[in-house]
Design an enzyme around this catalytic site. Structure first.
Site, short mmCIF file in Angstrom:
data_model
loop_
_atom_site.label_atom_id
_atom_site.label_comp_id
_atom_site.label_asym_id
_atom_site.label_seq_id
_atom_site.Cartn_x
_atom_site.Cartn_y
_atom_site.Cartn_z
N HIS A 8 -0.80 -1.12 6.40
CA HIS A 8 0.60 -1.09 6.82
C HIS A 8 1.26 0.07 6.09
CE1 HIS A 8 4.42 -2.81 8.31
NE2 HIS A 8 4.91 -2.22 7.24
N CYS A 9 1.75 1.03 6.84
CA CYS A 9 2.31 2.25 6.24
C CYS A 9 3.82 2.09 6.03
CB CYS A 9 2.04 3.45 7.13
SG CYS A 9 2.69 5.00 6.45
#
Length: 397
Positions: A177-178
């Site tokens: 998850h960026c």
């Protein structure tokens, strides 16, 4: 519509994940979409400042009677790289990364398996009489891989999938998850994510290099030029710091692509002592990421849904398992086999859709290619597991 009758809702309006939808469900972002604005400012601010500086140089050259064609090209390339960088960022952040649809209900009690072993656990408080294996072994390219049951989505995750605690969804080929993109990076947006970070690296190097050119052109000397040209100084320092981050990220993900790994797998040392069943060679790995067709979304977020079809709520925090049970094991655990435990019928009778290449052979094991389909419980059909993706390749060993 009859008076008093509620307007039917669409899937995005009742979605139980933490995503945020825009344009009536056409665009899907992560819950931290506000961070996207910060990222755009960090990219656009220096890039626009550089373009202003180049435009100023063009005007000065015109007054001095110098040729400005060279700087027009510099300005055009800088603007093009900036637009591409922001475009790839938005394409990464606004599309379904590969979310696996949840089941509406847990499996029916008749399909349960009630032997008390370490490989079994209560699913949740709504079905205290039902037990299922925590993991299920499948064969991927000739290698055994364990797929894990997700208590929240009430399905067996396909290999390489994982549940994102921020977006609250199971994602196919989950990478990470960026926080800068504000979205999960998975099967359907990884290509655009890599193009985003690689374009950011090129843009940083470009601005860094031509900022030095601005300073070097001053005939008074570099030190005096740096004291006068504050904007170029700031751009040089900013790009020097930034390129270590985005450049390192670009190199790291290029290594992951060449070895066919995800960030999630790499950080867990998944293939340090085991052979990677997904590795096909550098050439084919690159083709898989950049040239293969992106699978369609498994969700139609604009589809009309009934109240009875709404996805069930996730289990409450009071029923969270121990840390040992929550570890995402996808390789290795063979407890059930070593103890002679037979799996329940629902887990033995697997039906696979969209077989490509060869016909089915019951005497041979099923071998999943690159992106195996998820095992999803369809509650209206007992003793059946649905393989829910049209483009996934399944072939026989």
């Amino acid at each position: 519509m009859a008076e008093g009758q509620e307007k039917p809702k669409r899937l995005y309006q009742v979605w139980k994940g933490s995503n945020r939808f825009f344009c009536r469900g056409r665009l899907i972002f992560g819950p931290d979409v506000s961070s996207l604005i910060t990222t755009i400012i960090l990219i656009g601010g220096p890039a626009v400042s550089f373009c202003i500086k180049v435009n100023h140089t063009i005007n000065v050259n015109k007054k001095d009677g110098k040729d400005s064609n060279y700087w027009y090209i510099v300005l055009f390339v800088a603007a093009l790289l900036t637009c591409l960088d922001i475009l790839f960022l938005l394409m990464t952040a606004s599309r379904d990364p590969g979310i696996i649809p949840r089941n509406t209900k847990p499996p029916e009690s008749e399909e349960g398996f009630d032997m008390n072993t370490p490989s079994m656990e209560w699913i949740n408080d709504r079905t205290p009489h039902l037990r299922l294996p925590k993991t299920k072994e499948v064969i991927v390219n000739g290698h055994p891989v364990n797929v894990k049951y997700c208590d929240t989505c009430m399905l067996y995750r396909p290999p390489r999938a994982s549940h994102c605690s921020i977006c609250n969804n199971c994602v196919q080929k989950f990478d990470h998850h960026c926080p800068w993109v504000g979205q999960c990076i998975g099967l359907r947006n990884y290509r655009f994510f890599y193009m985003f970070i690689s374009t950011s690296t090129i843009l940083c190097l470009y601005v860094f290099g031509f900022s030095w050119v601005h300073i070097a052109q001053n005939k008074e000397g570099i030190l005096k030029a740096m004291r006068k040209d504050i904007l170029s100084d700031v751009l040089i320092v900013y790009c020097f710091i930034t390129v270590w981050f985005v450049g390192g990220l670009t190199i790291f993900h290029f290594y992951l692509i060449c070895t066919n790994q995800t960030t999630y797998e790499n950080f867990r040392y998944r293939y340090d002592k085991k052979e990677n069943p997904y590795h096909k060679g550098i050439g084919r790995n690159l083709v898989e990421v950049f040239l293969s067709k992106i699978p369609p979304s498994m969700n139609n977020f604009r589809a009309v849904v009934c109240e009875d079809d709404m996805v069930a709520e996730a289990p409450s925090a009071d029923h969270v398992r121990t840390s040992k049970e929550k570890i995402d094991i996808e390789m290795g655990d063979k407890f059930s086999e070593s103890n002679g435990i037979s799996l329940p019928e629902i887990l033995q009778n697997l039906h696979y859709d969209d077989l490509e290449g060869n016909s089915k052979d019951k005497e041979r094991s099923v071998d999943f290619d690159i992106h195996p389909s998820p095992f999803v419980f369809e509650l209206g059909k007992r003793d059946e597991l649905v393989i829910a993706h049209e483009t996934e390749n399944i072939h026989q060993v």
